[in-house]
Scaffold this motif. Structure first.
Motif, PDB file in Angstrom:
ATOM      1  N   ALA A  32       0.824  -1.204   0.000  1.00  0.00           N
ATOM      2  CA  ALA A  32       0.000   0.000   0.000  1.00  0.00           C
ATOM      3  C   ALA A  32       0.860   1.256   0.000  1.00  0.00           C
ATOM      4  N   LEU A  33       1.893   1.267   0.828  1.00  0.00           N
ATOM      5  CA  LEU A  33       2.782   2.430   0.898  1.00  0.00           C
ATOM      6  C   LEU A  33       3.509   2.651  -0.421  1.00  0.00           C
ATOM      7  N   LEU A  34       3.909   1.560  -1.074  1.00  0.00           N
ATOM      8  CA  LEU A  34       4.679   1.679  -2.305  1.00  0.00           C
ATOM      9  C   LEU A  34       3.810   2.010  -3.515  1.00  0.00           C
ATOM     10  N   SER A  35       2.591   1.491  -3.561  1.00  0.00           N
ATOM     11  CA  SER A  35       1.757   1.652  -4.755  1.00  0.00           C
ATOM     12  C   SER A  35       0.938   2.932  -4.751  1.00  0.00           C
ATOM     13  N   SER A  36       0.625   3.472  -3.579  1.00  0.00           N
ATOM     14  CA  SER A  36      -0.213   4.682  -3.533  1.00  0.00           C
ATOM     15  C   SER A  36       0.414   5.844  -4.300  1.00  0.00           C
ATOM     16  N   PRO A  37       1.698   6.167  -4.093  1.00  0.00           N
ATOM     17  CA  PRO A  37       2.298   7.239  -4.912  1.00  0.00           C
ATOM     18  C   PRO A  37       2.283   6.923  -6.406  1.00  0.00           C
ATOM     19  N   PHE A  38       2.368   5.645  -6.744  1.00  0.00           N
ATOM     20  CA  PHE A  38       2.335   5.266  -8.161  1.00  0.00           C
ATOM     21  C   PHE A  38       0.976   5.609  -8.769  1.00  0.00           C
ATOM     22  N   PHE A  39      -0.115   5.318  -8.042  1.00  0.00           N
ATOM     23  CA  PHE A  39      -1.445   5.689  -8.532  1.00  0.00           C
ATOM     24  C   PHE A  39      -1.569   7.209  -8.629  1.00  0.00           C
ATOM     25  N   GLY A  40      -1.005   7.916  -7.626  1.00  0.00           N
ATOM     26  CA  GLY A  40      -1.046   9.375  -7.674  1.00  0.00           C
ATOM     27  C   GLY A  40      -0.308   9.928  -8.877  1.00  0.00           C
ATOM     28  N   LEU A  41       0.806   9.302  -9.216  1.00  0.00           N
ATOM     29  CA  LEU A  41       1.576   9.738 -10.385  1.00  0.00           C
ATOM     30  C   LEU A  41       0.795   9.503 -11.672  1.00  0.00           C
ATOM     31  N   LEU A  42       0.130   8.354 -11.760  1.00  0.00           N
ATOM     32  CA  LEU A  42      -0.677   8.084 -12.956  1.00  0.00           C
ATOM     33  C   LEU A  42      -1.823   9.070 -13.079  1.00  0.00           C
ATOM     34  N   GLY A  43      -2.446   9.392 -11.940  1.00  0.00           N
ATOM     35  CA  GLY A  43      -3.577  10.315 -11.986  1.00  0.00           C
ATOM     36  C   GLY A  43      -3.184  11.733 -12.333  1.00  0.00           C
ATOM     37  N   SER A  44      -1.990  12.125 -11.989  1.00  0.00           N
ATOM     38  CA  SER A  44      -1.551  13.499 -12.267  1.00  0.00           C
ATOM     39  C   SER A  44      -0.822  13.633 -13.593  1.00  0.00           C
ATOM     40  N   THR A  45      -0.614  12.527 -14.298  1.00  0.00           N
ATOM     41  CA  THR A  45       0.120  12.578 -15.567  1.00  0.00           C
ATOM     42  C   THR A  45      -0.551  13.452 -16.624  1.00  0.00           C
ATOM     43  N   PRO A  46      -1.908  13.412 -16.772  1.00  0.00           N
ATOM     44  CA  PRO A  46      -2.513  14.277 -17.804  1.00  0.00           C
ATOM     45  C   PRO A  46      -2.152  15.745 -17.648  1.00  0.00           C
ATOM     46  N   GLY A  47      -1.984  16.206 -16.392  1.00  0.00           N
ATOM     47  CA  GLY A  47      -1.624  17.611 -16.191  1.00  0.00           C
ATOM     48  C   GLY A  47      -0.232  17.943 -16.662  1.00  0.00           C
ATOM     49  N   LEU A  48       0.589  16.925 -16.883  1.00  0.00           N
ATOM     50  CA  LEU A  48       1.960  17.154 -17.331  1.00  0.00           C
ATOM     51  C   LEU A  48       2.086  17.191 -18.848  1.00  0.00           C
ATOM     52  N   THR A  49       0.967  16.953 -19.539  1.00  0.00           N
ATOM     53  CA  THR A  49       1.017  16.909 -21.004  1.00  0.00           C
ATOM     54  C   THR A  49       0.684  18.248 -21.647  1.00  0.00           C
ATOM     55  N   SER A  50       0.242  19.196 -20.848  1.00  0.00           N
ATOM     56  CA  SER A  50      -0.106  20.510 -21.417  1.00  0.00           C
ATOM     57  C   SER A  50       1.157  21.310 -21.737  1.00  0.00           C
ATOM     58  N   ARG A  51       0.975  22.328 -22.557  1.00  0.00           N
ATOM     59  CA  ARG A  51       2.126  23.141 -22.951  1.00  0.00           C
ATOM     60  C   ARG A  51       2.683  23.925 -21.777  1.00  0.00           C
ATOM     61  N   GLU A  52       1.784  24.473 -20.979  1.00  0.00           N
ATOM     62  CA  GLU A  52       2.189  25.219 -19.799  1.00  0.00           C
ATOM     63  C   GLU A  52       1.694  24.460 -18.569  1.00  0.00           C
ATOM     64  N   ILE A  53       2.603  23.797 -17.896  1.00  0.00           N
ATOM     65  CA  ILE A  53       2.228  22.915 -16.793  1.00  0.00           C
ATOM     66  C   ILE A  53       1.921  23.739 -15.549  1.00  0.00           C
ATOM     67  N   ASP A  54       0.765  23.458 -14.966  1.00  0.00           N
ATOM     68  CA  ASP A  54       0.392  24.066 -13.686  1.00  0.00           C
ATOM     69  C   ASP A  54       0.887  23.141 -12.582  1.00  0.00           C
ATOM     70  N   TRP A  55       2.113  23.383 -12.116  1.00  0.00           N
ATOM     71  CA  TRP A  55       2.733  22.475 -11.160  1.00  0.00           C
ATOM     72  C   TRP A  55       1.958  22.420  -9.842  1.00  0.00           C
ATOM     73  N   GLN A  56       1.389  23.535  -9.439  1.00  0.00           N
ATOM     74  CA  GLN A  56       0.658  23.549  -8.161  1.00  0.00           C
ATOM     75  C   GLN A  56      -0.574  22.664  -8.236  1.00  0.00           C
ATOM     76  N   ARG A  57      -1.303  22.780  -9.316  1.00  0.00           N
ATOM     77  CA  ARG A  57      -2.499  21.947  -9.480  1.00  0.00           C
ATOM     78  C   ARG A  57      -2.131  20.470  -9.643  1.00  0.00           C
ATOM     79  N   THR A  58      -1.080  20.213 -10.414  1.00  0.00           N
ATOM     80  CA  THR A  58      -0.630  18.829 -10.620  1.00  0.00           C
ATOM     81  C   THR A  58      -0.225  18.187  -9.293  1.00  0.00           C
ATOM     82  N   LEU A  59       0.469  18.961  -8.451  1.00  0.00           N
ATOM     83  CA  LEU A  59       0.881  18.433  -7.153  1.00  0.00           C
ATOM     84  C   LEU A  59      -0.321  18.137  -6.274  1.00  0.00           C
ATOM     85  N   ARG A  60      -1.329  19.028  -6.325  1.00  0.00           N
ATOM     86  CA  ARG A  60      -2.543  18.788  -5.520  1.00  0.00           C
ATOM     87  C   ARG A  60      -3.244  17.507  -5.964  1.00  0.00           C
ATOM     88  N   ILE A  61      -3.322  17.315  -7.280  1.00  0.00           N
ATOM     89  CA  ILE A  61      -3.967  16.100  -7.797  1.00  0.00           C
ATOM     90  C   ILE A  61      -3.179  14.869  -7.371  1.00  0.00           C
TER      91      ILE A  61
END
Length: 356
Positions: free
Chosen positions: A14-43
């Motif tokens: 659980a400890l190891l996989s939870s950040p992995f799910f969080g990374l997958l969920g926040s990946t779409p925010g990293l595909t934009s031209r101008e990344i909103d790092w604050q919003r991506t981190l919150r997600i």
């Protein structure tokens, strides 16, 4: 592997996989031209927290299943966990304002027109929560299955070892009716013609029986003790067969004190050599027991002169010794046969000596 260990292992997943799910969920925010790092981190943090919460709920229900007959059923446990997780997500979604979309994804409004906000339908986070919970539930069931297979394998090994020990104990308890009968017959004949030799013979027989009593529950014995047992046995056979039998033992004192072997291993190999070969003054049986050049193995070798009719087998022999080695050390005995010689090599267990 007990229940606490399994739950601990699942918690680590659980400890190891939870950040992995969080990374997958926040990946779409990293595909934009101008990344909103604050919003991506919150997600990322939000999905990680929810995923870990789902893990905790599943682990808690799994722990309660040992105390509740209802939760033993996997389907019931899955439904209960899904209702809890989706209920929490729905409540939080109802009170928390949707996160604003990235600036570059915002609609281009006409001058003077207030900016539009994207309203995320409630079904989207609920569907995501259900998907994450299904994945977590499947992972937990796979871990349980793996743990069950491992415990079954351990139990099978324990049963196999218990069966082997039972057969091994049978060997020890049989030590050995045929041999003891011959020994008593030899002792009877010695008493009348050579009382002094009979006394020495009786001492060796007593030592052999004492060894059998003291080591009846042991799987391994010091090589020194096994060599002494085998020497006493062969000396007794020398009294019986006279010049029809010769033997020699070449093992260093250091190796005798440091190594271990399965109980009765050398004695069994010497007994097999006598039992399966003819012994006459014209063609004596010669048994040699020696360590290998690297002192990792001990070889019992004899000249080959098979008996026309073998003595009845007692059900325990090389196959038993081979299986004992596989269980105790993971190795096997080495058997070599030529027209002139027969030899068996066994490993010196727990020995770390000087090989020079």
């Amino acid at each position: 592997m007990n229940e606490k260990y399994l739950l601990k292992k699942i918690f680590i997943y659980a400890l190891l996989s939870s950040p992995f799910f969080g990374l997958l969920g926040s990946t779409p925010g990293l595909t934009s031209r101008e990344i909103d790092w604050q919003r991506t981190l919150r997600i990322f943090l939000l999905i990680t927290a929810f995923t870990f919460f789902f893990w905790v709920v599943n682990i808690l229900l799994l722990w309660l299943s040992a105390k509740s007959k209802l939760l033993i059923n996997k389907a019931v446990r899955f439904v209960v966990c899904s209702v809890i997780c989706m209920g929490i997500v729905y409540l939080l979604f109802a009170v928390i304002q949707p996160l604003p979309p990235p600036q570059n994804f915002a609609p281009h409004n006409m001058p003077g027109t207030p900016p539009q906000r994207n309203h995320i339908p409630a079904m989207i986070p609920l569907t995501q929560a259900m998907s994450i919970n299904i994945i977590i539930f499947v992972l937990i069931e796979l871990l349980i299955l793996k743990d069950t297979k491992r415990r079954v394998a351990i139990e099978n090994e324990q049963l196999k070892l218990a069966n082997l020990e039972a057969r091994n104990n049978q060997l020890k308890q049989q030590l050995h009716p045929h041999f003891l009968f011959n020994s008593l017959s030899t002792l009877r004949s010695l008493i009348s013609r050579s009382p002094e030799q009979a006394e020495g013979y009786l001492d060796k027989l007593s030592e052999l029986l004492r060894f059998s009593t003291n080591n009846s529950q042991q799987a391994l014995v010091a090589l020194q003790e096994e060599v002494e047992l085998c020497t006493n046995y062969l000396n007794m056979q020398r009294v019986r067969f006279g010049e029809a039998l010769f033997f020699s033992i070449h093992i260093t004192e250091h190796m005798r004190r440091s190594a271990e072997v399965p109980v009765y291993s050398l004695q069994l190999l010497a007994e097999n050599a006598i039992k399966h070969n003819t012994l006459t003054k014209e063609k004596p049986l010669i048994i040699t027991i020696e360590a290998s050049s690297n002192q990792q193995y001990i070889t019992v070798k004899n000249n080959l002169q098979p008996r026309p009719v073998l003595e009845p087998a007692n059900g325990v022999g090389l196959s038993n010794l081979s299986e004992r080695y596989r269980m105790l050390d993971g190795t096997d005995i080495q058997v070599f046969k030529s027209p002139q010689y027969f030899s068996v090599s066994i490993k010196a267990i727990n020995y770390a000596g000087n090989y020079n």
